[in-house]
Scaffold this motif. Sequence first.
Motif, PDB file in Angstrom:
ATOM      1  N   THR A 162       3.195  11.230   9.001  1.00  0.00           N
ATOM      2  CA  THR A 162       2.441  11.919   7.956  1.00  0.00           C
ATOM      3  C   THR A 162       2.920  13.358   7.853  1.00  0.00           C
ATOM      4  O   THR A 162       3.009  14.062   8.857  1.00  0.00           O
ATOM      5  CB  THR A 162       0.928  11.922   8.254  1.00  0.00           C
ATOM      6  N   ASP A 185       3.848   8.873   4.981  1.00  0.00           N
ATOM      7  CA  ASP A 185       2.924   9.398   3.980  1.00  0.00           C
ATOM      8  C   ASP A 185       3.109  10.906   3.816  1.00  0.00           C
ATOM      9  O   ASP A 185       3.451  11.620   4.761  1.00  0.00           O
ATOM     10  CB  ASP A 185       1.476   9.119   4.395  1.00  0.00           C
ATOM     11  N   GLN A 187       0.784  14.106   2.211  1.00  0.00           N
ATOM     12  CA  GLN A 187      -0.538  14.482   1.717  1.00  0.00           C
ATOM     13  C   GLN A 187      -0.495  15.886   1.145  1.00  0.00           C
ATOM     14  O   GLN A 187      -0.132  16.844   1.834  1.00  0.00           O
ATOM     15  CB  GLN A 187      -1.570  14.403   2.847  1.00  0.00           C
ATOM     16  N   SER A 207       8.563   4.436  -0.305  1.00  0.00           N
ATOM     17  CA  SER A 207       7.691   3.311   0.008  1.00  0.00           C
ATOM     18  C   SER A 207       6.435   3.769   0.715  1.00  0.00           C
ATOM     19  O   SER A 207       5.511   2.989   0.918  1.00  0.00           O
ATOM     20  CB  SER A 207       8.436   2.281   0.864  1.00  0.00           C
ATOM     21  N   THR A 209       3.070   6.546   1.000  1.00  0.00           N
ATOM     22  CA  THR A 209       2.048   6.982   0.065  1.00  0.00           C
ATOM     23  C   THR A 209       2.108   8.489  -0.107  1.00  0.00           C
ATOM     24  O   THR A 209       2.148   9.239   0.871  1.00  0.00           O
ATOM     25  CB  THR A 209       0.648   6.594   0.575  1.00  0.00           C
ATOM     26  N   ILE A 211      -0.036  11.442  -1.858  1.00  0.00           N
ATOM     27  CA  ILE A 211      -1.331  11.710  -2.471  1.00  0.00           C
ATOM     28  C   ILE A 211      -1.579  13.213  -2.519  1.00  0.00           C
ATOM     29  O   ILE A 211      -0.996  13.975  -1.766  1.00  0.00           O
ATOM     30  CB  ILE A 211      -2.475  11.010  -1.717  1.00  0.00           C
TER      31      ILE A 211
END
Length: 211
Positions: A162, A185, A187, A207, A209, A211
């Motif tokens: 992350t 990910d 963020q 691939s 995420t 956000i």
Amino acid sequence: ILLVQAGATLTSAITLADGQSLLGEKTGQQIVADGFGLIDVPDFSAGTGTPIIHSVAGNAIMLASNTRVAGLSITNATGHGIMGSSISNVTLSDLTVSGSGMDNLFLQNVAGPTTLTGLTLGDAMGSSFHLDGATADVTLAGSISNSMGRSLLIENTAADTTVDLRNATVQDSGSGVLISDVVGDVQLNDVTVTGGTGTGIKVIGNSGTVI
């Protein structure tokens, strides 16, 4: 531990060895000492103001694993302001980096937890913050802006990682934000793009995420 006197201006590059800390003199600066916990670093000069590393030819600061850098202003390096490759367990805090000929902060192939707090990353010819490859989590809090290059470039992160920028303010009026080929990910929270020269926010080949 390498201590830089308050108010000093350095013009030479600094390359850290594994386990070293580079700290600018300031009231309230602390270190962790084995067997003692947090201890205060005493003021050792009559200087005032944040120490500056200025106009270094090449990269101003080269990181190693298990290093800490805090309490400095890094300006106008011809290369990267701060660079680290294949590093782990790095902490950067209370830093201002601007005017770099390449990226202000370039981290490549991060292999262990990396915590970046209280950073102010300004204009750069490259990216204000560039992360290329990570197999561990990276957390950044602070301010990221760029009116010349990209404010943010994140690419090639691995699965189960992350990149946490929820406590970072991103402002771009340059080349935009690019997030490319991330499997982990990313963020984001506060991103503003205005009047730039390229695509404002571009997310491609991922691939993970975002956000």
